[in-house]
Design an enzyme around this catalytic site. Structure first.
Site, PDB file in Angstrom:
ATOM      1  N   GLY A   1      65.816 -23.344  31.332  1.00 12.97           N
ATOM      2  CA  GLY A   1      64.452 -23.373  30.813  1.00 12.97           C
ATOM      3  C   GLY A   1      64.137 -22.151  29.988  1.00 12.97           C
TER       4      GLY A   1
ATOM      5  CG  HIS B   1      34.019 -42.409  17.063  1.00 11.38           C
ATOM      6  ND1 HIS B   1      33.577 -41.205  16.558  1.00 11.38           N
ATOM      7  CD2 HIS B   1      32.954 -42.990  17.680  1.00 11.38           C
ATOM      8  CE1 HIS B   1      32.296 -41.066  16.836  1.00 11.38           C
ATOM      9  NE2 HIS B   1      31.883 -42.145  17.518  1.00 11.38           N
TER      10      HIS B   1
END
Length: 454
Positions: free
Chosen positions: A37, A440
């Site tokens: 990582g 929206h």
């Protein structure tokens, strides 16, 4: 046994390259000395965002009355914040390792060093064993730059001066924190500590914060951060760190800032020291591995991805570079492009950008038209951010009418800046952008409003 691919480094570029090559059926070994990582997952992107989210929760609880919600005696337990961060990191690291295992990648948790060439390819020594591979992908990442200022090394040894690695494990909040550097790391860490009530001071050599980002954005961000309690000392050169203070020079005057802790965040450099590049003749420039658009180095079948090539030190760039490197190994046509790379500074509000700024475009001699709108054009933004004064910019090439840059100073912008990245990659004009239907109510639909204002 000679592997098809040796990956040296297990950060975003390294583990993604190993995963992709394993998935392609190539025998792969990934050698990582610290933790899979890399910096991003263990001491950078992810843990920083974990702290910032806790800080936002604390701040929102304190300011909830603006939304008709009343909370009393709101406190923050930094030790609990750090514990939660550690759990998140552990979960994600385990996920990376499980994915590599699922793709039959051999994981070697040792520091690796390139030791030479063979008839089959290249050798890497790790943990007393030698690994041989036909292709080598260098993905050793970056490390914190340590500035040669008197007292810094001693401060690091005593724990008075911290890098982001140590600060992310600090369970007790200091009363005051001085941050050396007003770039991404410094701003994000300063944001968390300011949100939770720590007196926070940023000392920056430049006359502005946030590096090469849009100047209007950085000025407005500094105003907003100032309202949060951050203090900025710009155009200042730190000359010494001693005892309980930071000494700096500004406008020919020597001043001091007393502080409990100091964060060193003046940037990062490619991690190439001691990894054996010289044994096979890999070319470097100022310590970074030189690569072309296919992620190839000057040495056949040797590639470099991620921070180690210092092109753009962002995890998502490393992911894409890993794709290109492995595709090239597999004979799949691909190349790296850097014209539309999104970047985000996770302050409050977020500062997100992609492509050219107004200043960078003009510096290249481009004739541009800039559309600027306040974020209150977005209904959802106004509903969820009372009192905020963010804004956005779209930068168009007037000759072709195409979008070449976008910047947003507002919350949520990290989640939709990729929309503008796609528009830039596809060379969309304002008319093209207006034809894309955005949901929206969302904050992102302000992009269509700005395109309509072109």
């Amino acid at each position: 046994m000679a592997y098809d691919v040796i990956v040296l480094g297990g950060g975003p570029g390294g583990y993604m390259a190993a995963e992709k090559s394993g998935k392609a059926g190539l025998s792969t070994v990934c050698i990582e000395g610290r933790a899979y990582g890399g910096t991003c997952l263990n001491e950078g992107c992810i843990p920083t965002k974990a702290l910032l989210y806790s800080g936002k929760m604390y701040l929102h609880a304190k300011e909830a009355a603006a939304f008709g919600v009343h909370a009393e005696n709101v406190t923050i337990d930094n030790a609990a914040v750090i514990d939660r961060k550690n759990k998140v990191v552990k979960t994600l690291v385990s996920g990376v390792e499980a994915t590599l295992k699922a793709h039959k990648v051999e994981m070697v948790k040792e520091y690796g060093k390139i030791t030479g060439k063979t008839a089959e390819g290249y050798t890497v020594e790790a943990g007393g064993k030698t690994y041989e591979g036909k292709n080598l992908i260098i993905a050793t990442g970056s490390v914190t730059s340590i500035i040669p200022i008197p007292g810094v090394k001693e401060g690091l040894a005593s724990g008075y001066v911290l890098t982001n690695r140590e600060l992310l494990d600090l369970k007790e909040l200091p009363k005051k924190l001085v941050v050396l550097g007003g770039g991404v790391i410094g701003l994000e860490m300063a944001t968390y500590y300011a949100m939770v009530g720590v007196e926070t001071v940023i000392i920056e050599m430049l006359d502005h914060i946030a590096g090469t980002t849009d100047k209007d954005m950085s000025k407005e961000l500094m105003k907003i951060c100032g309202k949060m309690g951050m203090k900025f000392i710009l155009g200042a050169k730190v000359t010494e760190v001693k005892g309980d203070r930071v000494v700096y020079e500004k406008d020919g005057q020597i001043s001091e800032e007393l502080t409990d802790k100091v964060l060193l965040s003046i940037g990062r450099r490619a991690n190439t020291d001691g990894i054996g590049l010289e044994t096979i003749g890999v070319e470097t420039n100022r310590g970074a591995v030189v690569t072309d658009e296919f992620m190839k180095t000057n040495v056949p079948n040797v590639y470099a991805v991620g921070d180690v090539n210092a092109k753009i030190m962002l995890a998502h760039v490393a992911y894409r570079e890993a794709d290109v490197a492995v595709n090239t190994i597999c004979g799949i046509p691909d190349r790296m492009r850097y014209d539309a790379v999104p970047s985000v500074i996770y302050t409050l509000p977020e500062l997100s950008s992609v492509g050219e700024t107004e200043e960078s475009a003009k510096a290249k001699g481009l004739d541009v038209k800039v559309v600027r709108l306040p974020m209150i054009y977005s209904g959802r933004y106004l509903v969820e951010n009372p009192g905020e004064n963010g804004f956005m910019k779209l930068v168009f090439n007037k000759k072709y009418g195409t979008l070449i840059g976008a910047q947003f100073l507002c919350n949520y912008s990290s989640e939709f800046i990729a929309t503008c990245a796609a528009f830039i990659e596809m060379e969309f004009t304002a008319d093209d952008m207006k034809q894309v239907i955005l949901p929206h109510p969302t904050v992102a639909e302000i992009i269509r409003d700005a395109a309509s204002a072109y």
